[in-house]
Write a protein that holds these residues in place. Structure first.
Motif, short mmCIF file in Angstrom:
data_model
loop_
_atom_site.label_atom_id
_atom_site.label_comp_id
_atom_site.label_asym_id
_atom_site.label_seq_id
_atom_site.Cartn_x
_atom_site.Cartn_y
_atom_site.Cartn_z
N GLU A 130 0.79 -1.22 0.00
CA GLU A 130 0.00 0.00 0.00
C GLU A 130 0.83 1.28 0.00
OE1 GLU A 130 -2.55 -0.32 3.37
OE2 GLU A 130 -0.90 -0.53 4.79
N ALA A 131 2.09 1.21 0.46
CA ALA A 131 2.93 2.41 0.42
C ALA A 131 3.39 2.73 -0.99
CB ALA A 131 4.14 2.23 1.34
N VAL A 132 3.35 1.75 -1.90
CA VAL A 132 3.77 1.97 -3.28
C VAL A 132 2.66 2.71 -4.02
CG1 VAL A 132 4.52 0.89 -5.43
CG2 VAL A 132 5.16 -0.13 -3.22
N ASP A 133 3.03 3.74 -4.72
CA ASP A 133 2.05 4.59 -5.39
C ASP A 133 1.16 3.78 -6.33
OD1 ASP A 133 0.89 7.04 -5.75
OD2 ASP A 133 2.27 7.71 -7.29
N ASN A 134 -0.12 4.09 -6.29
CA ASN A 134 -1.18 3.51 -7.13
C ASN A 134 -1.67 2.14 -6.64
OD1 ASN A 134 -1.01 5.76 -8.77
ND2 ASN A 134 0.21 4.76 -10.35
N THR A 135 -1.08 1.60 -5.57
CA THR A 135 -1.51 0.28 -5.10
C THR A 135 -2.98 0.27 -4.73
OG1 THR A 135 0.68 -0.35 -4.28
CG2 THR A 135 -1.21 -1.47 -3.30
N MET A 143 -7.43 1.18 -11.35
CA MET A 143 -6.28 1.21 -12.24
C MET A 143 -5.86 -0.22 -12.56
SD MET A 143 -3.66 4.14 -10.82
CE MET A 143 -4.04 5.89 -10.89
N ALA A 144 -5.14 -0.38 -13.65
CA ALA A 144 -4.62 -1.69 -14.03
C ALA A 144 -3.31 -1.97 -13.27
CB ALA A 144 -4.36 -1.74 -15.53
N PRO A 145 -2.96 -3.25 -13.04
CA PRO A 145 -1.73 -3.58 -12.32
C PRO A 145 -0.47 -3.00 -12.95
CG PRO A 145 -3.14 -5.50 -12.44
CD PRO A 145 -3.78 -4.44 -13.30
N ASP A 146 -0.47 -2.80 -14.29
CA ASP A 146 0.73 -2.27 -14.93
C ASP A 146 0.95 -0.79 -14.63
OD1 ASP A 146 -1.16 -1.05 -16.54
OD2 ASP A 146 -0.60 -2.12 -18.37
N GLN A 147 0.02 -0.17 -13.86
CA GLN A 147 0.22 1.22 -13.45
C GLN A 147 0.83 1.33 -12.05
OE1 GLN A 147 -4.03 2.38 -14.71
NE2 GLN A 147 -2.86 4.21 -15.23
N LEU A 148 1.18 0.18 -11.46
CA LEU A 148 1.91 0.22 -10.20
C LEU A 148 3.21 0.99 -10.40
CD1 LEU A 148 1.88 -0.98 -7.25
CD2 LEU A 148 3.39 -2.77 -8.15
#
Length: 538
Positions: A130-135, A143-148
């Motif tokens: 959750e600390a990673v942006d866009n999670t 959002m799609a997973p490839d936007q992590l």
């Protein structure tokens, strides 16, 4: 009959093992393994296996210190929001025969992290990203997973952008959910990836040669491991035996090198024989109450009665003798010192959130009876769920049942199920109370308190607890970099789940063990350390 066959086969496998410095090091676990795929892992012993066959940016050494593993340098931006990780260019993937399958690249980290947060993969550890942006947006389906916000800048440079300062994030990068995952193998094997030794690649100190998850997982030293010269054990057998006394007897008969002790009888015998070592872990055990409105424990007055009437000292002694330590809090001490410059969360929280109070419990029970129009306490009935497989779990249920009956006259009905059915029942909310254990995945209170978010209902929050105020303070705490302010906010949350009667503190796990003479074995705060740090000098 099937369970008897499994138990006998597990015992036969144990009895055919080698130990005492010859052959494989025999490490005994108390439950079947789940998977070789990081996406599907959830139990401690599975991550213990992962620590041996996978390696991420960091690894944890025998002193519970972070060391660089798959990286040669980690650079954190001045604002604390961007990690630039220079990966080693000599880390190899190997197959189940130890054959070179190519180099580990930044793309393998990106592939792994995206899989971990992909809602379609349904990893129960997705929330720790959750600390990673866009999670959060990805988990919500926005959002799609490839936007992590994880990018391969080149083959050996990985960039991770955070949406909030996370002082504990380095320790996460050593955890089994943050290891790279081989993009080529995932593409090649599809849904079969991680299900067998043959359909999985490895980059850690060892590789899996045989995978029979109900009985034994065998690993051998990885000749291409970057620190292979430091690995002294040539092979390790992780053997499954669900019976504690059988495990202990296997050790006494020199058929196992490492076993955990879980019954009072074996503990006292081992102490008398001088073969037991105590190890207080960071695992806390607590009773979980179902907060869903349709359940009897959806009534807060009843939950508070059960919480105040929980005689943990009597229950601990009745189930575990002198092994474990009763606690009145959820989050153990010394959790945060490694990530926060020696600052301990317990300096800002209470060590006594809930004490046994028979008089207060009686008042709550009487109030509940009045509200429900009941005339006798025996009419108060709760369903207590327990696993027949987990050591002490069914005995815990029996002692709780008798204690509530003797002290308050209420009716506790037991539902004891095989482990897999038990897991299904608690996930579906088919319980009023059950026993939960939780150990840290990283050195921050969020590793415990994150479970109680509304977004985790149906995932890890099996109680169905949903409190907007809890969610608000939790999100505020995540964004707070000052340790004192951060811990004060988390302390509010810990008190909240106890006061609301959804988590009843029980005990902190002492994990006593027996280890063959001549071996030296490392342990970390998370009980997940590689046998790279086990040596033999017999």
């Amino acid at each position: 009959m099937k369970r008897l066959f499994v138990a006998l086969l597990s015992l036969i496998i144990l009895l055919t093992g080698c130990s005492s410095g010859s052959g494989s090091f025999v490490y005994v676990v108390n439950k079947p393994f789940e998977t070789l795929d990081p996406v599907d892992a959830s139990y401690t012993h599975t991550f213990q296996l992962f620590a041996n066959v996978y390696q991420g940016v960091y690894k944890v050494n025998q002193n519970s210190e972070l060391e660089l593993g798959g990286a040669e340098e980690v650079i954190l931006s001045e604002d604390g929001l961007t990690y630039t990780i220079k990966l080693r260019d000599d880390v190899h993937w190997v197959n189940n025969k130890g054959e070179d399958m190519g180099l580990v690249t930044a793309n393998d980290y990106v592939t792994g992290y995206r899989r971990m947060v992909d809602p379609n993969e349904a990893s129960i550890f997705s929330y720790i990203f959750e600390a990673v942006d866009n999670t959060n947006e990805i988990l919500a389906g926005e959002m799609a997973p490839d936007q992590l916000a994880v990018t391969a800048l080149d083959d050996y440079t990985l960039e991770i952008k955070l949406d909030t300062i996370a002082p504990y994030f380095d320790s996460l990068l050593a955890f089994g959910s943050f290891v790279p995952q081989p993009a080529a193998a995932i593409e090649q094997y599809g849904d079969e990836f991680g299900t067998t030794a043959e359909t999985t690649w490895y980059n850690g100190p060892y590789y899996v040669t045989s995978y029979e998850p109900d009985y034994i997982v065998s690993v051998e030293k990885n000749p291409l491991y970057v620190a292979a010269d430091n690995v002294t054990l040539e092979s390790v057998d992780f053997r499954v035996n669900e019976d504690s006394t059988s495990r202990y007897n296997a050790f006494l008969n020199e058929e196992a090198d490492y076993v955990e002790i879980q019954t009072p009888e074996d503990y006292e015998d081992g102490k008398a024989n001088g073969v037991i070592n105590d190890k207080l872990t960071s695992y806390s055990y607590y009773a979980v109450l179902n907060a869903r409105e349709e359940n009897v424990t959806g009534d807060e007055t009843l939950r508070k009665a059960l919480a105040a009437g929980f005689d943990r000292q009597t229950i601990v002694e009745g189930v575990f003798g002198n092994i474990n330590q009763p606690i009145e809090y959820i989050i153990p001490a010394d959790l945060t010192t490694s990530s926060y410059g020696g600052v301990d969360y317990h300096d800002f929280s209470s060590d006594s959130l809930l004490t046994y109070n028979k008089e207060e419990a009686s008042k709550y029970f009487d109030q509940y009876m009045k509200e429900q129009g009941l005339t006798d306490r025996s009419q108060i009935e709760i369903e207590l769920l327990a696993s027949s497989d987990a050591t002490g779990n069914s005995k815990f249920a029996e002692v709780v049942q008798s204690t509530y009956l003797q002290e308050f006259g209420i009716t506790v009905n037991l539902t004891v199920q095989p482990f897999e059915q038990f897991i299904t029942s608690k996930k579906s909310g088919a319980f009023d109370m059950y026993l939960q254990s939780w150990g840290p995945d990283f050195a921050d209170p969020a590793t415990y308190l994150g479970l109680w978010q509304s977004s985790q209902v149906g995932s890890q929050n099996y109680s169905g607890y949903s409190n907007p105020e809890f969610d608000r303070i939790y999100n505020e705490a995540l964004k707070e970099a000052n340790p004192q302010k951060r811990f004060e906010l988390f302390a509010q949350l810990e008190k909240m789940i106890v006061d609301d009667g959804v988590a009843i503190p029980f005990y902190q796990l002492n994990s006593p063990y027996a280890l063959t003479e001549g071996y030296t074995m490392g342990f970390d705060s998370f009980n997940q350390i590689s046998q790279e740090y086990t040596t033999y000098e017999g």
